[in-house]
Design an enzyme around this catalytic site. Structure first.
Site, PDB file in Angstrom:
ATOM      1  N   GLU A   1      -0.693  -9.212  -0.808  1.00 15.49           N
ATOM      2  CA  GLU A   1      -2.138  -9.445  -0.637  1.00 15.49           C
ATOM      3  C   GLU A   1      -2.859  -9.413  -1.985  1.00 15.49           C
ATOM      4  OE1 GLU A   1      -2.066  -6.266   2.368  1.00 15.49           O
ATOM      5  OE2 GLU A   1      -3.325  -7.579   3.570  1.00 15.49           O
TER       6      GLU A   1
ATOM      7  N   GLU B   1       4.015  -5.236   7.506  1.00 13.26           N
ATOM      8  CA  GLU B   1       3.191  -4.184   8.136  1.00 13.26           C
ATOM      9  C   GLU B   1       3.501  -3.951   9.602  1.00 13.26           C
ATOM     10  OE1 GLU B   1       2.069  -6.479   6.060  1.00 13.26           O
ATOM     11  OE2 GLU B   1       0.634  -5.619   4.652  1.00 13.26           O
TER      12      GLU B   1
ATOM     13  N   ALA C   1       0.870  -1.170   0.000  1.00 13.65           N
ATOM     14  CA  ALA C   1       0.000   0.000   0.000  1.00 13.65           C
ATOM     15  C   ALA C   1       0.913   1.227   0.000  1.00 13.65           C
ATOM     16  CB  ALA C   1      -0.888  -0.014   1.233  1.00 13.65           C
TER      17      ALA C   1
ATOM     18  N   GLY D   1       0.537  -4.917   0.839  1.00 16.61           N
ATOM     19  CA  GLY D   1      -0.627  -4.942  -0.051  1.00 16.61           C
ATOM     20  C   GLY D   1      -0.322  -5.599  -1.395  1.00 16.61           C
TER      21      GLY D   1
HETATM   22  N1  DAK Z   1       4.600   3.201  -0.680  1.00 19.71           N
HETATM   23  C1  DAK Z   1       4.992   4.364  -1.231  1.00 19.71           C
HETATM   24  N2  DAK Z   1       6.147   4.509  -1.885  1.00 19.71           N
HETATM   25  C2  DAK Z   1       6.948   3.436  -1.990  1.00 19.71           C
HETATM   26  C3  DAK Z   1       6.612   2.176  -1.438  1.00 19.71           C
HETATM   27  C4  DAK Z   1       5.355   2.089  -0.752  1.00 19.71           C
HETATM   28  N3  DAK Z   1       4.903   0.938  -0.229  1.00 19.71           N
HETATM   29  N4  DAK Z   1       7.605   1.299  -1.708  1.00 19.71           N
HETATM   30  C5  DAK Z   1       8.530   1.986  -2.410  1.00 19.71           C
HETATM   31  N5  DAK Z   1       8.147   3.253  -2.581  1.00 19.71           N
HETATM   32  C6  DAK Z   1       8.868   4.321  -3.262  1.00 19.71           C
HETATM   33  C7  DAK Z   1      10.032   4.819  -2.426  1.00 19.71           C
HETATM   34  O1  DAK Z   1       9.572   5.739  -1.460  1.00 19.71           O
HETATM   35  C8  DAK Z   1      10.904   5.441  -3.476  1.00 19.71           C
HETATM   36  O2  DAK Z   1      10.372   6.698  -3.809  1.00 19.71           O
HETATM   37  P1  DAK Z   1      11.304   8.042  -3.773  1.00 19.71           P
HETATM   38  O3  DAK Z   1      11.876   8.083  -2.405  1.00 19.71           O
HETATM   39  O4  DAK Z   1      12.339   7.782  -4.837  1.00 19.71           O
HETATM   40  O5  DAK Z   1      10.360   9.153  -4.098  1.00 19.71           O
HETATM   41  C9  DAK Z   1      10.704   4.538  -4.689  1.00 19.71           C
HETATM   42  O6  DAK Z   1       9.488   3.837  -4.443  1.00 19.71           O
HETATM   43  C10 DAK Z   1      11.804   3.510  -4.873  1.00 19.71           C
HETATM   44  O7  DAK Z   1      11.940   2.802  -3.659  1.00 19.71           O
HETATM   45  P2  DAK Z   1      13.348   2.623  -2.903  1.00 19.71           P
HETATM   46  O8  DAK Z   1      14.276   3.740  -3.252  1.00 19.71           O
HETATM   47  O9  DAK Z   1      13.041   2.378  -1.472  1.00 19.71           O
HETATM   48  O10 DAK Z   1      13.881   1.300  -3.585  1.00 19.71           O
HETATM   49  P3  DAK Z   1      14.873   0.212  -2.931  1.00 19.71           P
HETATM   50  O11 DAK Z   1      15.273  -0.681  -4.047  1.00 19.71           O
HETATM   51  O12 DAK Z   1      15.943   0.875  -2.137  1.00 19.71           O
HETATM   52  O13 DAK Z   1      13.946  -0.613  -1.909  1.00 19.71           O
HETATM   53  C11 DAK Z   1      11.970  -1.767  -1.196  1.00 19.71           C
HETATM   54  C12 DAK Z   1      12.888  -1.366  -2.396  1.00 19.71           C
HETATM   55  C13 DAK Z   1      10.713  -2.430  -1.772  1.00 19.71           C
HETATM   56  C14 DAK Z   1      12.708  -2.773  -0.283  1.00 19.71           C
HETATM   57  C15 DAK Z   1      11.635  -0.491  -0.374  1.00 19.71           C
HETATM   58  O14 DAK Z   1      11.123   0.488  -1.279  1.00 19.71           O
HETATM   59  C16 DAK Z   1      10.600  -0.730   0.680  1.00 19.71           C
HETATM   60  O15 DAK Z   1      10.889  -1.253   1.767  1.00 19.71           O
HETATM   61  N6  DAK Z   1       9.347  -0.289   0.397  1.00 19.71           N
HETATM   62  C17 DAK Z   1       8.267  -0.389   1.366  1.00 19.71           C
HETATM   63  C18 DAK Z   1       7.799  -1.819   1.422  1.00 19.71           C
HETATM   64  C19 DAK Z   1       6.718  -2.010   2.469  1.00 19.71           C
HETATM   65  O16 DAK Z   1       6.927  -1.789   3.663  1.00 19.71           O
HETATM   66  N7  DAK Z   1       5.600  -2.401   1.960  1.00 19.71           N
HETATM   67  C20 DAK Z   1       4.428  -2.623   2.840  1.00 19.71           C
HETATM   68  C21 DAK Z   1       3.676  -1.350   2.852  1.00 19.71           C
HETATM   69  S1  DAK Z   1       2.458  -1.404   4.111  1.00 19.71           S
HETATM   70  C22 DAK Z   1      -4.143  -0.575   6.103  1.00 19.71           C
HETATM   71  C23 DAK Z   1      -4.228  -0.513   4.720  1.00 19.71           C
HETATM   72  C24 DAK Z   1      -3.368  -1.255   3.965  1.00 19.71           C
HETATM   73  C25 DAK Z   1      -2.373  -1.963   4.563  1.00 19.71           C
HETATM   74  C26 DAK Z   1      -2.295  -1.980   5.944  1.00 19.71           C
HETATM   75  C27 DAK Z   1      -3.201  -1.344   6.702  1.00 19.71           C
HETATM   76  N8  DAK Z   1      -5.010   0.259   6.966  1.00 19.71           N
HETATM   77  C28 DAK Z   1      -5.318   1.592   6.472  1.00 19.71           C
HETATM   78  C29 DAK Z   1      -5.139  -0.136   8.316  1.00 19.71           C
HETATM   79  C30 DAK Z   1      -1.277  -2.455   3.820  1.00 19.71           C
HETATM   80  C31 DAK Z   1      -0.057  -1.974   4.207  1.00 19.71           C
HETATM   81  C32 DAK Z   1       1.126  -2.109   3.392  1.00 19.71           C
HETATM   82  O17 DAK Z   1       1.131  -2.632   2.309  1.00 19.71           O
END
Ligand code: DAK
Length: 281
Positions: free
Chosen positions: A114, A134, A66, A111
């Site tokens: 998911e 998460e 997400a 997400g």
């Molecule tokens: N959201 C927004 N931007 C994201 C992103 C994300 N999930 N993942 C990556 N990006 C963006 C980065 O911010 C970066 O943007 P800039 O800084 O260049 O503007 C760009 O994509 C490239 O990412 P990185 O520079 O970080 O690339 P790396 O190769 O260094 O790292 C990575 C890749 C996938 C390991 C890293 O980007 C990362 O850790 N991303 C986050 C992964 C993550 O934590 N995903 C889970 C998200 S939480 C709910 C609703 C929904 C959900 C839960 C609750 N409620 C409202 C209760 C679901 C939650 C999730 O999915």
């Protein structure tokens, strides 16, 4: 059909949907999930589409979760709305009576994992990575991760991923049953030799990956379309109920198939030793 965050293409009965936010590793913001919900309504009612493939733009990510930037702005009310909108989109995918394959071409986190789990089948590129991180953000999965992951891989393995927030590779995802297959494909030069990049790494061949999955889906689509839809319905609804109700549902759907032309075509073709020509009727 034009979308801001999706690319959409239909060829030979197969819809290919690309989540197209490569600058954010295809993270799902609310505009993207609402476009997905709209598109899957269109796919459901379009007789020219028999099955679908979901893939992320570029070669690095399927969907990296997400959109954390948008999530960080939510409060209890808007956070709940965000979740409900995402869940609606994923439910439409899961309940589409046409097979949907997630072509996991890189990160499938939160997400993104998911979204892949809401698809009927998952095929991973060798470099794909899966996880539900998460809890590291103070959240829990909001798009069905706590529900679909244990149904796919069992309670123990699901809790390990959900509590640990760790990331697993494609081979491990295959081993635990999170993905159906792993496809390893790299770009080649004209002599057939695999190309390497400046870091000496092989270069992922996204087009070949996608065409492998198209072939897999084409194989499924040679079967009777209504029967395919009933399999999806029986499995989805059956998992929500007790065994005897599930068996009754199976019997009801089985009986209903005798009202279709395809069931007669399928059995006649077998008896006449020819290939069945299904018409979805
Ligand atoms: N959201 C927004 N931007 C994201 C992103 C994300 N999930 N993942 C990556 N990006 C963006 C980065 O911010 C970066 O943007 P800039 O800084 O260049 O503007 C760009 O994509 C490239 O990412 P990185 O520079 O970080 O690339 P790396 O190769 O260094 O790292 C990575 C890749 C996938 C390991 C890293 O980007 C990362 O850790 N991303 C986050 C992964 C993550 O934590 N995903 C889970 C998200 S939480 C709910 C609703 C929904 C959900 C839960 C609750 N409620 C409202 C209760 C679901 C939650 C999730 O999915």
């Amino acid at each position: 059909m034009e979308f801001d965050n999706l690319l959409y293409d239909v060829k030979d009965g197969i819809a290919t949907i690309t989540i197209n936010r490569p600058e954010a590793l295809n993270a799902l913001n609310s505009d993207t999930t609402s476009e997905l919900a709209k598109l899957f309504d269109i796919i459901a009612s379009d007789d020219n589409v028999l099955g679908a493939i979901l893939i992320g733009a570029g070669g690095k990510a399927f969907v990296a979760g997400a959109d954390i930037k948008e999530l960080s702005t939510k409060d209890p009310v808007s956070g709940r709305e965000f979740v409900l909108a995402g869940q609606e989109a994923l439910n439409k995918i899961e309940n589409l009576p046409k097979p949907v394959i997630a072509a996991v071409n890189g990160f499938a986190l939160g997400g993104g994992c998911e979204l892949a789990m809401a698809c009927h089948l998952r095929v991973a590129a060798a470099h794909a990575k899966f996880g539900q991180p998460e809890v590291g953000l103070g959240l829990i999965p909001g798009y069905g991760g706590t529900q679909r992951l244990p149904r796919l891989v069992g309670k123990g393995r699901a809790l390990e991923l959900l509590l640990g927030g760790g990331i697993i590779n494609a081979a491990e995802a295959f081993r635990i049953g999170l993905v159906n297959a792993v496809v390893e494909t790299y770009k080649k030069d004209e002599t057939g030799k695999e190309i390497t990049n400046e870091k000496g790494r092989k270069v992922f061949d996204r087009d070949d990956f996608l065409s492998n999955i198209q072939e897999m889906l084409k194989g499924i689509l040679t079967k009777a379309p209504i029967a395919l839809g009933y399999v999806i319905e029986a499995v989805n609804r059956g998992l929500e109920t007790d065994l005897s109700s599930g068996l009754k549902l199976e019997a009801d759907l089985f009986g209903q198939l005798y009202t279709t032309e395809d069931v007669h075509e399928g059995m006649n073709a077998y008896l006449e030793k020819r290939r069945a020509e299904f018409r979805g009727k």
